[in-house]
Design an enzyme around this catalytic site. Structure first.
Site, PDB file in Angstrom:
ATOM      1  N   ASP A  14       5.870  71.078  32.120  1.00 38.27           N
ATOM      2  CA  ASP A  14       6.800  71.325  30.807  1.00 38.27           C
ATOM      3  C   ASP A  14       6.085  70.720  29.660  1.00 38.27           C
ATOM      4  OD1 ASP A  14       9.100  71.869  32.773  1.00 38.27           O
ATOM      5  OD2 ASP A  14       8.969  69.641  33.340  1.00 38.27           O
ATOM      6  N   ASN A  39       8.456  78.310  40.841  1.00 36.05           N
ATOM      7  CA  ASN A  39       8.927  77.160  40.268  1.00 36.05           C
ATOM      8  C   ASN A  39       8.418  76.829  38.908  1.00 36.05           C
ATOM      9  OD1 ASN A  39       6.180  77.010  41.438  1.00 36.05           O
ATOM     10  ND2 ASN A  39       6.643  74.866  42.115  1.00 36.05           N
ATOM     11  N   HIS A  42       7.807  79.270  32.434  1.00 31.45           N
ATOM     12  CA  HIS A  42       7.231  79.182  31.091  1.00 31.45           C
ATOM     13  C   HIS A  42       8.093  79.654  30.016  1.00 31.45           C
ATOM     14  CE1 HIS A  42       3.049  78.817  33.268  1.00 31.45           C
ATOM     15  NE2 HIS A  42       3.721  77.747  33.402  1.00 31.45           N
TER      16      HIS A  42
END
Length: 432
Positions: A14, A39, A42
């Protein structure tokens, strides 16, 4: 001569990789995903329009870029089709510009069912996975029982293989986890409905990349998650199921390691983490809440709130060591605007009182570890959307300089906002 640049998260994911990849893709001919699956989340904001990409490389938003999904990626047919549909509805020609390795393991409904069943069984000790079947799909790969993209070419054999592996999964789901079985026919029908679309994009990714190197083309490798979530080098077992570090580029794409020219480590000006696992600098006070609020710290894929803390130079040193990081891109600098003081963790105090400058490897070894901070004066001035480094406050510049000193790595790029233009490139990875 072309360069091969790796963009990867140097913390727990993140960090803002999507924006930076998008920014640098105007210099690249190829953008490559080499590990992880859908998963990853972006987030890109271009001219005020928000796009969240989970599986397809971020370079897809640049018309002159060819996007590659390497063998190290676990591929969900349903997630791919959904993402392609969203992009194509906006006029982006995905099928002509996306190529996929036939060696990509497939994520199918039984992987997702197993992921959820295991997390539920763990209760309070759950890893905190995204529940998208990533781990079980990688398990099948290592156990050599998994179905791959290349299996879609032979539909009859695929159906037979699917039956065998689904029997294996359903036995565990029903008898051990006491949940419903996954329906064979529906699973088969859903995959077969999109099989020809996927096989139409299959290519030899390693060969393409090696030819690109010979031709002098620029290549950008887009990492997912973060270095501290690496299956081998992260805070095990609170890790993801792939190699998120630079070594995963070679094994997950087919391009040799000596062909990597620059590793850009993405770092936030502070630290965040989603899910379980050790986090030495985590803040539980109003400062942590304020960082989370100002940084809008919620997962792009899961929507889960992120844990927030001060910058951890100790953990970053391990990321530097494992990845041979050449330069940093620091994101969300503006989130620290307005604080009276800012802190950098420069050491860990162990339960026996010893202070060390290295991060433990296993999660259990982080128990009782306390951060040793350097405290610096903060800045009241606004850095949001500043695009000239000379316009940054003195205390802000001192903070950046100190991070460079304690890590030994220069800050090559500064990000002061979500849009691609809200960036300062101090050292271009493709020309450095």
């Amino acid at each position: 001569m072309g360069k091969s640049v790796v963009v990867l998260g140097a913390q727990w994911g993140d960090e803002g990789k999507g924006k930076i990849v998008d920014l640098l893709t105007d210099r690249a001919k190829y953008v490559v995903r080499y590990q992880g699956g859908h998963n990853a989340g972006h987030t890109l904001i271009i001219n005020g329009e928000k796009t969240v990409l989970r599986l397809i490389p971020s370079g897809i938003l640049r018309a002159n870029v060819t996007c590659l999904i390497g063998n190290g990626v676990v591929l969900s047919p349903s997630a791919l089709m959904q993402e392609m549909g969203e992009l194509e509805s906006r006029g982006i020609n995905v099928r002509e510009r996306l190529l996929i390795s036939e060696a990509c393991p497939l994520i199918l409904p039984y992987h997702v069912a197993m992921d959820h069943a295991r997390e539920a069984a763990l209760g309070k000790k759950a890893i905190g996975t995204t529940g998208r079947g990533i781990g079980p799909a990688y398990e099948d790969k290592v156990a050599r029982r998994g179905l791959r993209v290349g299996d879609l070419f032979d539909k009859e054999q695929f159906a037979e293989k699917l039956k065998n592996i689904l029997d294996y999964y359903n036995f565990q789901l029903v008898n051990y986890y006491k949940v419903e079985a996954v329906d064979y026919q529906k699973t088969l029908d859903d995959v077969m409905a999109v099989a020809d679309i996927i096989t139409g994009m299959v290519a030899d990714i390693g060969a393409i990349l090696n030819t690109a190197r010979k031709n002098g083309d620029n290549i950008l490798f887009e990492g997912a998650q973060g270095a501290m979530l690496d299956i081998d080098h992260g805070t095990y077992p609170y890790v993801t199921s792939s190699n998120t570090t630079a070594g995963g580029v070679a094994t997950g794409s087919g391009l040799g390691p000596r062909n990597i020219d620059y590793v850009l480590g993405i770092i936030k000006a502070y630290c965040t983490r989603v899910g379980g696992g050790p986090f030495t600098t985590e803040l539980f006070d109003e400062v942590g809440q304020e960082i989370a609020r100002k940084g809008n710290e919620f997962g792009a894929v899961t929507g889960r709130p992120r844990r927030c803390g001060w910058f951890d130079a100790v953990a970053i040193r391990r990321a530097i060591q494992v990845n041979s990081i050449t330069g940093f891109c620091m994101t969300k600098l503006d989130v620290l605007d307005g604080f009276d003081e800012v802190k950098i963790c420069v050491g860990y105090k162990l339960p026996n009182g010893e202070v060390v400058d290295y991060a433990p490897l296993a999660a259990k070894d982080w128990e009782g570890v306390e951060p040793v901070y350097e405290t610096m004066p903060g800045w009241k001035e606004n850095t949001f959307r500043v695009t000239d480094v000379d316009q940054l406050p003195v205390n802000c510049l001192n903070y950046i300089k100190r991070i460079e000193e304690v890590t030994g790595v220069p800050v090559a790029i500064l990000s002061t906002g979500p849009d691609r233009v809200e960036t300062m490139i101090l050292q271009d990875p493709f020309t450095a």
